[in-house]
Design a protein around this motif. Structure first.
Motif, PDB file in Angstrom:
ATOM      1  N   ILE A 224       0.852  -1.204   0.000  1.00  0.00           N
ATOM      2  CA  ILE A 224       0.000   0.000   0.000  1.00  0.00           C
ATOM      3  C   ILE A 224       0.884   1.249   0.000  1.00  0.00           C
ATOM      4  CG2 ILE A 224      -1.988  -1.066   1.167  1.00  0.00           C
ATOM      5  CD1 ILE A 224      -0.950   0.328   3.752  1.00  0.00           C
ATOM      6  N   ARG A 225       0.216   2.409  -0.198  1.00  0.00           N
ATOM      7  CA  ARG A 225       0.982   3.662  -0.284  1.00  0.00           C
ATOM      8  C   ARG A 225       1.223   4.303   1.083  1.00  0.00           C
ATOM      9  NH1 ARG A 225      -2.536   4.407  -4.275  1.00  0.00           N
ATOM     10  NH2 ARG A 225      -1.620   4.087  -6.323  1.00  0.00           N
ATOM     11  N   SER A 226       0.210   4.218   1.968  1.00  0.00           N
ATOM     12  CA  SER A 226       0.296   5.061   3.171  1.00  0.00           C
ATOM     13  C   SER A 226      -0.543   4.482   4.305  1.00  0.00           C
ATOM     14  CB  SER A 226      -0.261   6.447   2.828  1.00  0.00           C
ATOM     15  OG  SER A 226      -1.643   6.315   2.519  1.00  0.00           O
ATOM     16  N   ALA A 228      -2.844   6.055   5.744  1.00  0.00           N
ATOM     17  CA  ALA A 228      -4.249   6.438   5.479  1.00  0.00           C
ATOM     18  C   ALA A 228      -4.921   5.365   4.630  1.00  0.00           C
ATOM     19  CB  ALA A 228      -4.285   7.791   4.769  1.00  0.00           C
ATOM     20  N   ASP A 229      -4.205   4.850   3.629  1.00  0.00           N
ATOM     21  CA  ASP A 229      -4.773   3.769   2.807  1.00  0.00           C
ATOM     22  C   ASP A 229      -4.973   2.495   3.633  1.00  0.00           C
ATOM     23  OD1 ASP A 229      -4.928   5.376   0.639  1.00  0.00           O
ATOM     24  OD2 ASP A 229      -3.251   4.484  -0.476  1.00  0.00           O
ATOM     25  N   SER A 232      -8.273   2.872   5.393  1.00  0.00           N
ATOM     26  CA  SER A 232      -9.397   2.707   4.454  1.00  0.00           C
ATOM     27  C   SER A 232      -9.536   1.242   4.047  1.00  0.00           C
ATOM     28  CB  SER A 232      -9.175   3.551   3.190  1.00  0.00           C
ATOM     29  OG  SER A 232      -8.972   4.882   3.532  1.00  0.00           O
ATOM     30  N   LEU A 233      -8.399   0.581   3.829  1.00  0.00           N
ATOM     31  CA  LEU A 233      -8.444  -0.831   3.421  1.00  0.00           C
ATOM     32  C   LEU A 233      -9.057  -1.688   4.527  1.00  0.00           C
ATOM     33  CD1 LEU A 233      -7.690  -3.124   1.452  1.00  0.00           C
ATOM     34  CD2 LEU A 233      -5.436  -3.204   2.554  1.00  0.00           C
ATOM     35  N   ALA A 302     -10.471  -4.018  -3.947  1.00  0.00           N
ATOM     36  CA  ALA A 302      -9.714  -2.955  -3.248  1.00  0.00           C
ATOM     37  C   ALA A 302      -8.645  -2.377  -4.178  1.00  0.00           C
ATOM     38  CB  ALA A 302      -9.073  -3.523  -1.993  1.00  0.00           C
ATOM     39  N   ARG A 305     -10.168  -0.033  -6.560  1.00  0.00           N
ATOM     40  CA  ARG A 305     -10.478   1.246  -5.898  1.00  0.00           C
ATOM     41  C   ARG A 305      -9.205   2.009  -5.547  1.00  0.00           C
ATOM     42  NH1 ARG A 305     -15.637   0.965  -2.317  1.00  0.00           N
ATOM     43  NH2 ARG A 305     -16.898  -0.386  -3.584  1.00  0.00           N
ATOM     44  N   ASP A 306      -8.068   1.485  -5.943  1.00  0.00           N
ATOM     45  CA  ASP A 306      -6.777   2.138  -5.747  1.00  0.00           C
ATOM     46  C   ASP A 306      -6.352   2.219  -4.270  1.00  0.00           C
ATOM     47  OD1 ASP A 306      -4.584   3.114  -7.011  1.00  0.00           O
ATOM     48  OD2 ASP A 306      -5.180   5.216  -6.840  1.00  0.00           O
ATOM     49  N   LEU A 307      -6.891   1.290  -3.455  1.00  0.00           N
ATOM     50  CA  LEU A 307      -6.463   1.247  -2.053  1.00  0.00           C
ATOM     51  C   LEU A 307      -5.212   0.393  -1.903  1.00  0.00           C
ATOM     52  CD1 LEU A 307      -9.850   0.622  -0.187  1.00  0.00           C
ATOM     53  CD2 LEU A 307      -8.492   2.716  -0.225  1.00  0.00           C
ATOM     54  N   VAL A 308      -4.978  -0.448  -2.897  1.00  0.00           N
ATOM     55  CA  VAL A 308      -3.923  -1.460  -2.821  1.00  0.00           C
ATOM     56  C   VAL A 308      -3.049  -1.355  -4.065  1.00  0.00           C
ATOM     57  CG1 VAL A 308      -3.613  -3.958  -3.033  1.00  0.00           C
ATOM     58  CG2 VAL A 308      -5.225  -3.069  -1.373  1.00  0.00           C
TER      59      VAL A 308
END
Ligand SMILES: Cc1cc2nc3c(=O)[nH]c(=O)nc-3n(C[C@H](O)[C@H](O)[C@H](O)COP(=O)(O)OP(=O)(O)OC[C@H]3O[C@@H](n4cnc5c(N)ncnc54)[C@H](O)[C@@H]3O)c2cc1C
Length: 475
Positions: A224-226, A228-229, A232-233, A302, A305-308
């Motif tokens: 993941i990026r962050s 925060a993600d 959300s994930l 996921a 949805r660009d969470l992963v």
């Protein structure tokens, strides 16, 4: 007094020679070197009661000890040579397992792993899992209200206890073992001793909850990026998989790199080095549900949805173990790496990202190029926010800045309504900051409870709550 103790516990139950007591006086990380007057090892609740009574009559201070894996200096004697270690190690019987009640009653000195295995032998599951489970005891787990990897689904140790048996500071035995799930008959006294760090009584046995065995598990290494993600994930997985999410661990890139550097045989499951990684596990008791497929579908969504960024799903138990090995070797990698400054904080889950965004740059302002070894249990808001020494600074210089680092981390946690101790407790390590950050009315209630249950301050004195003179000097 020592010969009196020996009459109670027999020759095998009392250690007085320095070479025999030394190991009990040394904390897991080698901090707080101490010296025990003796180590007393009772084998039954009656013996514990007599030992406590005998020590109370002489005003002798007792330090309850289980597996001695605590990380805050709560289970070992000070260096006065006057404190007696009360080891529960010989009280290690499983008294009863009842699959219909879904309960088991165990003595305080039972090692956590033995409890898990005994439950499994009856086709049940005890959900507490910790890196120290091969040594830590249930008495220590209860007294520290230990956390671990599956808290997101099953809760802390507190949630696993139905009843306790406790020896009080005057030697009386509270027979509070109960398998009842409902009992509204006044104060729920067990909660005083759970998380009490041995300051209010000696836990000698507990009745614990058992659960159905998970027949399926699926594990994923998720790039993941962050943070925060990550949050959300987690919400997304819970919305789609509910309570089946049993672990959700976060690791910063720096953390994964540290493990791979010190354990070169380990391999990261994904080719690209993402800024953050999640190790997630889902479990299911039914064999009829296609768990792996469902997990895969939800993770694919996921990703859409660009969470992963990317996912590796373990295709075998061996692959799952290899993923968990990276997570579980973080403390050992930090030990091999050299000096580090550690924190065990918790913050509201929704504010994890905010905490990291404030705390990481603040660390770099104190020590340029510092390595933030961030990892933890996102589902519990519990971060182990540790700092490792960069090559650019000497060990002494780095450790000189420890107080400034602690100060900033605890302020950052407090500023987002967090806690200075998520799962390791207070012991002798965090008393000053406990007084600083905990509500003064709560501290005053804690002091009143201590005075009511242990008026002579004989059980774990100076642990958890500071000495009374420190409290009065701080108002
Ligand atoms: C490698 C490693 C990984 C760890 N991972 C985790 C983790 O994931 N989560 C977590 O929460 N902790 C973790 N810990 C910390 C530690 O293992 C836990 O705090 C554990 O619950 C302590 O159990 P113990 O039997 O070793 O207790 P001890 O260290 O012996 O004692 C801890 C405290 O409890 C008191 N105590 C012990 N037994 C009794 C009793 N019968 N009655 C009254 N008081 C008692 C002691 O006086 C002391 O204050 C880890 C430690 C290590 C070394």
């Amino acid at each position: 007094m020592l010969s009196g103790l020996q009459r109670i516990v027999g020759p095998a139950g009392l250690l007085t020679e320095p070479e025999d007591t030394a190991a009990y006086a040394l904390e897991h990380r080698g901090n707080y070197p101490g010296k025990a007057l003796a180590v007393v090892r009772p084998a039954s609740v009656e013996e514990v009661s007599q030992v406590v009574r005998a020590c109370a009559q002489r005003g002798a201070r007792l330090i309850p000890q289980g597996g001695n894996t605590g990380l805050v200096g709560g289970s070992t004697p000070d260096d006065s040579g006057l404190e007696i270690v009360l080891s529960l190690g010989r009280m290690n019987r499983i008294r009863d397992i009842n699959p219909q009640d879904n309960t088991m009653t165990v003595e305080a000195g039972c090692i956590l792993q033995n409890i898990q295995e005994a439950a499994a032998a009856q086709n049940r599951m005890f959900p507490l899992t910790l890196g120290s489970e091969g040594t830590a005891t249930i008495g220590g787990n209860l007294s520290t209200n230990a956390g671990g990897d599956q808290v997101i689904r099953y809760g802390n140790t507190r949630e696993q206890a139905l009843g306790l048996e406790v020896v009080l500071a005057d030697g009386r035995i509270w027979h509070g073992l109960s398998s009842l799930r409902k009992d509204n008959t006044g104060y729920d006294l067990k909660h005083l001793f759970i998380g009490g760090e041995g300051t209010l009584g000696v836990i000698t046995a507990a009745t614990l909850k058992l659960y159905p065995v998970a027949r399926q598990q699926a594990t994923a290494w998720i790039a993941i990026r962050s943070p925060a993600d990550a949050v959300s994930l987690l919400s997304f997985l819970r919305e789609n998989l509910g309570d089946r999410v049993t672990a959700f661990e976060i690791m910063a890139r720096e953390t994964v790199n540290l493990v791979l550097m010190h354990f070169p045989a380990m391999r990261e499951p994904l080719p690209e080095a993402a800024p953050w990684v999640i190790l997630a596990e889902v479990s299911e008791t039914s064999v009829r549900v296609p768990l792996q497929e469902e997990f895969e579908t939800v993770l694919a969504e996921a990703m859409e949805r660009d969470l992963v960024l990317d996912v590796a799903l373990a295709a075998s138990e061996q692959q799952s173990k290899a993923m968990w090995d990276i997570r579980s070797h973080i403390p050992e990698a930090q030990r091999k790496d050299g000096p580090s400054i550690k924190h065990d904080i918790s913050v509201p889950i929704s504010r994890i990202a905010e905490f990291v965004e404030v705390a990481v740059p603040a660390m770099n302002a104190i020590v340029p190029d510092i390595r933030c070894i961030t990892f933890g249990h996102v589902g519990d808001g519990n971060l182990h926010f540790n700092q490792s020494k960069p090559a650019s600074i000497s060990k002494a210089d780095f450790l000189d800045r420890a107080d400034a680092i602690h100060e900033v981390v605890h302020e950052a946690a407090a500023s987002v309504n967090g806690s200075i101790s998520a799962e390791h407790g207070i012991g002798r390590q965090k008393q000053d900051i406990l007084i600083r950050y905990k509500d003064p009315v709560a501290i005053s209630l804690m002091v009143s409870i201590k005075q009511a249950l242990d008026p002579s301050n004989l059980l774990n004195p100076g642990r958890l709550l500071p000495a009374t003179d420190t409290l009065s000097s701080q108002g």
